[in-house]
Design a protein around this motif. Sequence first.
Motif, short mmCIF file in Angstrom:
data_model
loop_
_atom_site.label_atom_id
_atom_site.label_comp_id
_atom_site.label_asym_id
_atom_site.label_seq_id
_atom_site.Cartn_x
_atom_site.Cartn_y
_atom_site.Cartn_z
N ASP A 22 -33.39 20.29 80.67
CA ASP A 22 -33.76 21.54 80.62
C ASP A 22 -34.96 21.68 79.47
O ASP A 22 -35.17 20.39 78.91
CB ASP A 22 -32.77 22.65 80.29
CG ASP A 22 -31.87 22.37 78.89
OD1 ASP A 22 -32.49 21.89 78.20
OD2 ASP A 22 -30.72 22.34 79.30
N LEU A 23 -35.38 22.81 79.27
CA LEU A 23 -36.67 22.80 78.42
C LEU A 23 -36.39 22.53 76.89
O LEU A 23 -37.15 21.88 76.18
CB LEU A 23 -37.20 24.40 78.23
CG LEU A 23 -38.26 24.39 77.61
CD1 LEU A 23 -39.46 23.68 77.73
CD2 LEU A 23 -38.66 26.05 77.34
N ASP A 24 -34.98 22.93 76.37
CA ASP A 24 -34.48 22.68 75.15
C ASP A 24 -34.69 21.06 74.96
O ASP A 24 -35.24 20.59 73.88
CB ASP A 24 -33.18 23.14 74.80
CG ASP A 24 -32.98 24.45 74.68
OD1 ASP A 24 -34.26 25.17 74.60
OD2 ASP A 24 -31.90 25.11 74.58
N LYS B 292 -40.63 16.87 69.97
CA LYS B 292 -40.78 16.66 68.46
C LYS B 292 -40.66 15.54 68.04
O LYS B 292 -41.12 15.20 66.79
CB LYS B 292 -39.65 17.67 68.06
CG LYS B 292 -39.80 19.11 68.11
CD LYS B 292 -38.53 19.83 67.65
CE LYS B 292 -38.85 21.46 67.55
NZ LYS B 292 -37.34 22.09 67.48
N PRO C 232 -43.18 22.03 83.38
CA PRO C 232 -42.32 21.34 84.33
C PRO C 232 -43.25 20.86 85.59
O PRO C 232 -44.20 21.42 85.95
CB PRO C 232 -41.64 22.65 84.94
CG PRO C 232 -42.05 23.84 84.04
CD PRO C 232 -43.38 23.24 83.29
N ARG D 121 -28.52 23.77 66.62
CA ARG D 121 -29.78 24.57 66.57
C ARG D 121 -29.40 26.05 66.32
O ARG D 121 -30.47 26.94 66.71
CB ARG D 121 -30.76 24.17 67.64
CG ARG D 121 -30.21 24.20 68.83
CD ARG D 121 -31.15 23.87 70.12
NE ARG D 121 -30.58 22.71 70.84
CZ ARG D 121 -31.34 21.98 71.22
NH1 ARG D 121 -32.76 21.69 71.18
NH2 ARG D 121 -30.84 21.08 72.31
N ILE E 256 -38.32 19.98 74.52
CA ILE E 256 -38.71 20.22 73.33
C ILE E 256 -38.30 19.21 72.19
O ILE E 256 -39.05 18.90 71.43
CB ILE E 256 -38.26 21.77 72.95
CG1 ILE E 256 -39.05 22.76 73.83
CG2 ILE E 256 -38.74 22.10 71.35
CD1 ILE E 256 -38.34 24.31 73.50
N ASP E 257 -37.02 19.13 72.23
CA ASP E 257 -36.41 17.87 71.37
C ASP E 257 -37.08 16.59 71.47
O ASP E 257 -37.73 15.91 70.47
CB ASP E 257 -35.00 17.92 71.46
CG ASP E 257 -34.10 18.89 71.06
OD1 ASP E 257 -34.67 19.80 70.31
OD2 ASP E 257 -32.97 18.96 71.50
N PRO F 185 -32.75 26.84 79.35
CA PRO F 185 -31.40 26.90 79.72
C PRO F 185 -30.60 28.25 79.33
O PRO F 185 -31.06 28.88 78.48
CB PRO F 185 -30.89 25.80 79.00
CG PRO F 185 -31.71 25.77 77.72
CD PRO F 185 -32.95 26.16 78.09
N ALA G 149 -39.71 27.12 83.76
CA ALA G 149 -39.79 26.17 82.61
C ALA G 149 -38.37 25.57 82.40
O ALA G 149 -38.33 24.59 81.44
CB ALA G 149 -40.45 26.78 81.45
N GLY G 150 -37.60 25.94 83.05
CA GLY G 150 -36.06 25.69 82.61
C GLY G 150 -35.64 25.74 81.41
O GLY G 150 -35.03 25.04 80.65
#
Lengths: 411, 107
Positions: free
Chosen positions: B81-83, B90, B103, A179, B86-87, A171, A168-169
């Motif tokens: 990346d996933l972060d 949102k 992904p 954050r 997610i941002d 990090p 899912a990557g």
Amino acid sequence: MVRDEAGRLTAALVRLLGDFALAEDLVQDAVVAALRRWPESGVPDDPAGWLLTTARRRAIDHWRRQRRYEEKLALLVRDTPPPDHPMKPAPLLRDFMGTPVEQFDEVDDRLRLIFTCCHPALGREAQLALTLRAVIGLTTPEIAHAFLATETAIAQRIVRAKRKIVEAGIPYRVPGPDRLDERLNEVLAVIYLMFNEGYLATSGPTADRRDLADDAEWLARLLVRLLPDQPEAAGLLSLVRMHRARRAARFDGSGRLVLLPDQDRSLWDQQSIASARELLLDAMRRGRPGPYQLQAAIAACHAEAPSWQATDWKQVLLLYDALLRATPTAVVRLNRAIALSHGVGPAEALAEVEQLESALHGYHLFHATRAELLRRVGRPVEAREADRQALALTRNPAERRLLEERLAVPG
Amino acid sequence: MLVRSDEEWEAMSDEERDYPAIMRWFGELAQRGVVRGGEELQPARTATTVSWDGERPMLTDGPFMEAKEMIGGFCTVEVPDLDAAIDLAKTWPARSHKVEIRPIVQH
């Protein structure tokens, strides 16, 4: 010993290899080898170096197998270039094979590892299992034993979590300031759950089950060292220490659970209480209160009271009010009701508890608390019924025994 | 992937769906090169499913899985990346949706 070194090594290897799952596997192999070897041959002079060397050997084996696999693949599809496999020896490999263990950049690596294992995209149970293995360095059988789960179930949970991180990557980094608070809360929640698993789920002083409360305290201390400016981390460590200072009084001679009001307070470890209080005061001076500092402050009120009756209930109630504002949950309201019953009266507390029925009817402590309050307002028949409901909802042997004994007394 | 209750979504007026906000979202992110494409899908009741019984293709009227919430649309984004994903999720304007992040398989 193994624990401290293993977490440090995993943290560094993830960065050097750029592959979370592989790094974690290599260290786990080395830990298993160490646990097998060291009891016979003795702990080596340089345990960290020993683990690193073992992990490096496993890495070389892995890449050998990998290359063979890729060669086979290349035979099958001759006209496509070999897949760009992320595990292929990268420039970082030189660092991995050559960096002496002392040069691992501990603070950042460790934080990266902790934050990755506790990433909110992983479920709470997955976060917990992964943290125990990768950060604390427990083996899969040890984790399974601590949760009274099967090794297969825990192994699957860990494999799934590691695959999610890679695929899912998620990090591998310390979250930025925007954050950090949110992500730190995830880490603290995992440590607190670890502590509760060890502390509350325990069925008494048993030697054969690993005490996860030890691990939780160790990790909370590590976090405080790595993030000295975060008062909530210190709050959690203080909270854990306040609770653990009472541990000698939690079970009587025959292994029965003794609840806080009935504990022999002379058995409490006053030195630990004093140091936990210092830690809390330091944290609170930063002027950024939060749920863990507040809970530690409540625990401190209990720790400092000469008896249950002489507890400063007004202060406890004020702290619960603040805690409720910070985390408005039904469980906090339930705990606040206990303070309310002493600070104000059991009838008022009962009225408050009755409102929580729909939110907490599946929670055994809701029924146990209600039973206690019903007894105090002179409604023993309903109290017994509530105790019976509590008993039906808990599997914890120590709590079951306490409730069974209470119900055995003719009411 | 944008997950929604078809029933709820169809009951909403265009103002309630706030397409201008959704278009702005796509527009801005496409300009920055983050969004690579995406579509809103017709409700799942319009679906036809092809499956195979051995070698024989079979048609079914309706979606493969009956559920209250269905994939109502999708968009492909390019983020590190996933972060970051997610941002981005949102900021999706339609609050009655859920945004499922997955992904892409690199071939």
